[in-house]
Design a protein around this motif. Structure first.
Motif, PDB file in Angstrom:
ATOM      1  N   THR A 188       0.825  -1.209   0.000  1.00  0.00           N
ATOM      2  CA  THR A 188       0.000   0.000   0.000  1.00  0.00           C
ATOM      3  C   THR A 188       0.865   1.268   0.000  1.00  0.00           C
ATOM      4  OG1 THR A 188      -0.150  -0.115   2.407  1.00  0.00           O
ATOM      5  CG2 THR A 188      -1.945  -1.130   1.146  1.00  0.00           C
ATOM      6  N   SER A 189       2.080   1.159   0.489  1.00  0.00           N
ATOM      7  CA  SER A 189       2.994   2.308   0.496  1.00  0.00           C
ATOM      8  C   SER A 189       3.968   2.269  -0.675  1.00  0.00           C
ATOM      9  CB  SER A 189       3.771   2.355   1.808  1.00  0.00           C
ATOM     10  OG  SER A 189       4.515   1.164   1.975  1.00  0.00           O
ATOM     11  N   SER A 190       3.666   1.387  -1.637  1.00  0.00           N
ATOM     12  CA  SER A 190       4.436   1.255  -2.893  1.00  0.00           C
ATOM     13  C   SER A 190       5.819   0.652  -2.701  1.00  0.00           C
ATOM     14  CB  SER A 190       4.521   2.583  -3.639  1.00  0.00           C
ATOM     15  OG  SER A 190       3.230   2.949  -4.099  1.00  0.00           O
ATOM     16  N   THR A 191       6.014  -0.088  -1.609  1.00  0.00           N
ATOM     17  CA  THR A 191       7.205  -0.934  -1.514  1.00  0.00           C
ATOM     18  C   THR A 191       7.047  -2.080  -2.514  1.00  0.00           C
ATOM     19  OG1 THR A 191       7.512  -0.426   0.815  1.00  0.00           O
ATOM     20  CG2 THR A 191       8.546  -2.428  -0.017  1.00  0.00           C
ATOM     21  N   THR A 192       8.106  -2.360  -3.254  1.00  0.00           N
ATOM     22  CA  THR A 192       8.007  -3.370  -4.309  1.00  0.00           C
ATOM     23  C   THR A 192       8.988  -4.521  -4.087  1.00  0.00           C
ATOM     24  OG1 THR A 192       9.590  -2.175  -5.694  1.00  0.00           O
ATOM     25  CG2 THR A 192       7.266  -1.675  -6.011  1.00  0.00           C
ATOM     26  N   ALA A 193       8.661  -5.659  -4.705  1.00  0.00           N
ATOM     27  CA  ALA A 193       9.554  -6.813  -4.693  1.00  0.00           C
ATOM     28  C   ALA A 193       9.341  -7.577  -5.990  1.00  0.00           C
ATOM     29  CB  ALA A 193       9.276  -7.705  -3.491  1.00  0.00           C
ATOM     30  N   TYR A 194      10.438  -8.198  -6.475  1.00  0.00           N
ATOM     31  CA  TYR A 194      10.403  -8.855  -7.773  1.00  0.00           C
ATOM     32  C   TYR A 194      11.024 -10.241  -7.707  1.00  0.00           C
ATOM     33  CZ  TYR A 194       9.554  -4.128  -9.466  1.00  0.00           C
ATOM     34  OH  TYR A 194       9.027  -2.877  -9.684  1.00  0.00           O
ATOM     35  N   ALA A 195      10.556 -11.097  -8.602  1.00  0.00           N
ATOM     36  CA  ALA A 195      11.225 -12.371  -8.799  1.00  0.00           C
ATOM     37  C   ALA A 195      12.584 -12.110  -9.438  1.00  0.00           C
ATOM     38  CB  ALA A 195      10.384 -13.265  -9.698  1.00  0.00           C
ATOM     39  N   ASP A 196      13.564 -12.946  -9.122  1.00  0.00           N
ATOM     40  CA  ASP A 196      14.906 -12.762  -9.689  1.00  0.00           C
ATOM     41  C   ASP A 196      14.872 -12.789 -11.212  1.00  0.00           C
ATOM     42  OD1 ASP A 196      16.719 -14.604  -7.097  1.00  0.00           O
ATOM     43  OD2 ASP A 196      16.037 -12.522  -7.208  1.00  0.00           O
ATOM     44  N   SER A 197      13.958 -13.567 -11.760  1.00  0.00           N
ATOM     45  CA  SER A 197      13.897 -13.745 -13.212  1.00  0.00           C
ATOM     46  C   SER A 197      13.490 -12.472 -13.954  1.00  0.00           C
ATOM     47  CB  SER A 197      12.928 -14.877 -13.567  1.00  0.00           C
ATOM     48  OG  SER A 197      11.643 -14.606 -13.034  1.00  0.00           O
ATOM     49  N   VAL A 198      12.906 -11.499 -13.246  1.00  0.00           N
ATOM     50  CA  VAL A 198      12.436 -10.283 -13.928  1.00  0.00           C
ATOM     51  C   VAL A 198      13.079  -9.008 -13.388  1.00  0.00           C
ATOM     52  CG1 VAL A 198      10.227 -11.421 -14.380  1.00  0.00           C
ATOM     53  CG2 VAL A 198      10.430  -9.842 -12.437  1.00  0.00           C
ATOM     54  N   LYS A 199      13.896  -9.122 -12.365  1.00  0.00           N
ATOM     55  CA  LYS A 199      14.531  -7.936 -11.779  1.00  0.00           C
ATOM     56  C   LYS A 199      15.303  -7.166 -12.836  1.00  0.00           C
ATOM     57  CE  LYS A 199      15.164  -9.075  -6.909  1.00  0.00           C
ATOM     58  NZ  LYS A 199      16.117  -9.592  -5.889  1.00  0.00           N
ATOM     59  N   GLY A 200      15.114  -5.859 -12.820  1.00  0.00           N
ATOM     60  CA  GLY A 200      15.814  -5.004 -13.770  1.00  0.00           C
ATOM     61  C   GLY A 200      15.116  -4.890 -15.114  1.00  0.00           C
ATOM     62  N   ARG A 201      14.106  -5.719 -15.345  1.00  0.00           N
ATOM     63  CA  ARG A 201      13.372  -5.667 -16.620  1.00  0.00           C
ATOM     64  C   ARG A 201      11.904  -5.261 -16.432  1.00  0.00           C
ATOM     65  NH1 ARG A 201      12.515 -10.168 -19.460  1.00  0.00           N
ATOM     66  NH2 ARG A 201      12.530 -11.572 -17.651  1.00  0.00           N
ATOM     67  N   PHE A 202      11.313  -5.671 -15.322  1.00  0.00           N
ATOM     68  CA  PHE A 202       9.902  -5.390 -15.063  1.00  0.00           C
ATOM     69  C   PHE A 202       9.780  -4.352 -13.943  1.00  0.00           C
ATOM     70  CE2 PHE A 202       7.885  -9.731 -16.414  1.00  0.00           C
ATOM     71  CZ  PHE A 202       8.544  -9.636 -17.640  1.00  0.00           C
ATOM     72  N   THR A 203       8.736  -3.527 -14.031  1.00  0.00           N
ATOM     73  CA  THR A 203       8.450  -2.547 -12.986  1.00  0.00           C
ATOM     74  C   THR A 203       6.967  -2.587 -12.653  1.00  0.00           C
ATOM     75  OG1 THR A 203      10.219  -1.098 -13.773  1.00  0.00           O
ATOM     76  CG2 THR A 203       8.571  -0.133 -12.316  1.00  0.00           C
ATOM     77  N   ASN A 225      -3.439   4.855  -7.277  1.00  0.00           N
ATOM     78  CA  ASN A 225      -4.591   4.700  -6.379  1.00  0.00           C
ATOM     79  C   ASN A 225      -5.763   5.571  -6.798  1.00  0.00           C
ATOM     80  OD1 ASN A 225      -3.165   2.826  -4.881  1.00  0.00           O
ATOM     81  ND2 ASN A 225      -2.521   4.317  -3.325  1.00  0.00           N
ATOM     82  N   ALA A 226      -5.488   6.694  -7.435  1.00  0.00           N
ATOM     83  CA  ALA A 226      -6.573   7.568  -7.888  1.00  0.00           C
ATOM     84  C   ALA A 226      -7.383   6.921  -9.009  1.00  0.00           C
ATOM     85  CB  ALA A 226      -6.011   8.899  -8.353  1.00  0.00           C
ATOM     86  N   LYS A 227      -6.725   6.031  -9.769  1.00  0.00           N
ATOM     87  CA  LYS A 227      -7.395   5.370 -10.886  1.00  0.00           C
ATOM     88  C   LYS A 227      -7.750   3.925 -10.572  1.00  0.00           C
ATOM     89  CE  LYS A 227      -5.222   8.181 -14.491  1.00  0.00           C
ATOM     90  NZ  LYS A 227      -4.392   8.175 -15.717  1.00  0.00           N
ATOM     91  N   ASN A 228      -7.467   3.487  -9.360  1.00  0.00           N
ATOM     92  CA  ASN A 228      -7.731   2.078  -8.975  1.00  0.00           C
ATOM     93  C   ASN A 228      -7.104   1.106  -9.965  1.00  0.00           C
ATOM     94  OD1 ASN A 228      -9.199   3.113  -6.885  1.00  0.00           O
ATOM     95  ND2 ASN A 228     -11.179   2.316  -7.556  1.00  0.00           N
ATOM     96  N   THR A 229      -5.879   1.394 -10.352  1.00  0.00           N
ATOM     97  CA  THR A 229      -5.230   0.605 -11.398  1.00  0.00           C
ATOM     98  C   THR A 229      -3.816   0.208 -11.004  1.00  0.00           C
ATOM     99  OG1 THR A 229      -6.543   1.722 -13.098  1.00  0.00           O
ATOM    100  CG2 THR A 229      -4.589   0.548 -13.841  1.00  0.00           C
ATOM    101  N   LEU A 230      -3.495  -1.036 -11.323  1.00  0.00           N
ATOM    102  CA  LEU A 230      -2.172  -1.606 -11.123  1.00  0.00           C
ATOM    103  C   LEU A 230      -1.522  -1.782 -12.489  1.00  0.00           C
ATOM    104  CD1 LEU A 230      -0.192  -3.122  -9.085  1.00  0.00           C
ATOM    105  CD2 LEU A 230      -1.346  -5.211  -9.873  1.00  0.00           C
ATOM    106  N   TYR A 231      -0.212  -1.590 -12.541  1.00  0.00           N
ATOM    107  CA  TYR A 231       0.512  -1.717 -13.812  1.00  0.00           C
ATOM    108  C   TYR A 231       1.693  -2.669 -13.668  1.00  0.00           C
ATOM    109  CZ  TYR A 231      -1.982   2.619 -14.782  1.00  0.00           C
ATOM    110  OH  TYR A 231      -2.955   3.583 -14.949  1.00  0.00           O
ATOM    111  N   LEU A 232       2.080  -3.221 -14.815  1.00  0.00           N
ATOM    112  CA  LEU A 232       3.335  -3.966 -14.896  1.00  0.00           C
ATOM    113  C   LEU A 232       3.995  -3.591 -16.217  1.00  0.00           C
ATOM    114  CD1 LEU A 232       5.150  -6.076 -13.458  1.00  0.00           C
ATOM    115  CD2 LEU A 232       4.115  -7.797 -14.971  1.00  0.00           C
ATOM    116  N   GLN A 233       5.053  -2.806 -16.125  1.00  0.00           N
ATOM    117  CA  GLN A 233       5.839  -2.448 -17.298  1.00  0.00           C
ATOM    118  C   GLN A 233       6.875  -3.536 -17.529  1.00  0.00           C
ATOM    119  OE1 GLN A 233       5.560   0.264 -19.477  1.00  0.00           O
ATOM    120  NE2 GLN A 233       7.084  -0.880 -20.672  1.00  0.00           N
ATOM    121  N   MET A 234       6.837  -4.134 -18.695  1.00  0.00           N
ATOM    122  CA  MET A 234       7.733  -5.247 -19.002  1.00  0.00           C
ATOM    123  C   MET A 234       8.625  -4.869 -20.170  1.00  0.00           C
ATOM    124  SD  MET A 234       5.100  -8.460 -18.600  1.00  0.00           S
ATOM    125  CE  MET A 234       4.180  -8.036 -20.074  1.00  0.00           C
ATOM    126  N   ASN A 235       9.915  -4.777 -19.915  1.00  0.00           N
ATOM    127  CA  ASN A 235      10.901  -4.425 -20.938  1.00  0.00           C
ATOM    128  C   ASN A 235      11.845  -5.594 -21.187  1.00  0.00           C
ATOM    129  OD1 ASN A 235       9.837  -1.777 -20.978  1.00  0.00           O
ATOM    130  ND2 ASN A 235      11.238  -1.131 -19.355  1.00  0.00           N
TER     131      ASN A 235
END
Length: 121
Positions: A53-68, A73-83
């Motif tokens: 809820t405070s935007s602390t994030t964690a990632y799988a090792d397989s996607v670290k550095g590539r996914f964000t 919260n204003a739009k009730n929307t979650l995102y996943l940027q995948m590069n």
């Protein structure tokens, strides 16, 4: 009733990018931890990324550095940027919600129906 609706999946070449979105309704979005799981053909579900809820994030090792992972919260929307996508990123991607990051990593209470991501080589 809680609804999580994913969008943004599709077919992309290796090295390309996609941004997944998850529109949430029926819950007070800002009070829930959120996450993304994926399931590749013939494999189990894998936790890809999660955000508190405070935007602390964690990632799988397989996607670290590539996914964000991020949230609006204003739009009730979650995102996943995948590069820098790889063929092994091919999977159905699911949005999930629960009270905290521990729950997200164990048995999330709410799941979307998923969106297909296919990465060609």
């Amino acid at each position: 009733q809680v609804h999580l609706v994913e969008s943004g999946g599709g077919l992309v070449q290796a090295g390309g990018s996609l941004r997944l979105s998850c529109a949430a309704s029926g819950l007070t979005f800002g009070t829930y931890a959120m996450g993304w799981y994926r399931q590749a053909p013939g494999k189990g579900r894998e936790l890809v990324a999660r955000i508190s809820t405070s935007s602390t994030t964690a990632y799988a090792d397989s996607v670290k550095g590539r996914f964000t992972i991020s949230r609006d919260n204003a739009k009730n929307t979650l995102y996943l940027q995948m590069n820098s996508l790889k063929p092994e990123d091919t999977a159905v991607y699911y949005c999930v919600a629960d009270w905290n990051l521990v729950s997200i990593a164990s048995t999330p209470r709410y799941w979307g129906q998923g969106t297909q991501v296919t990465v060609s080589s």
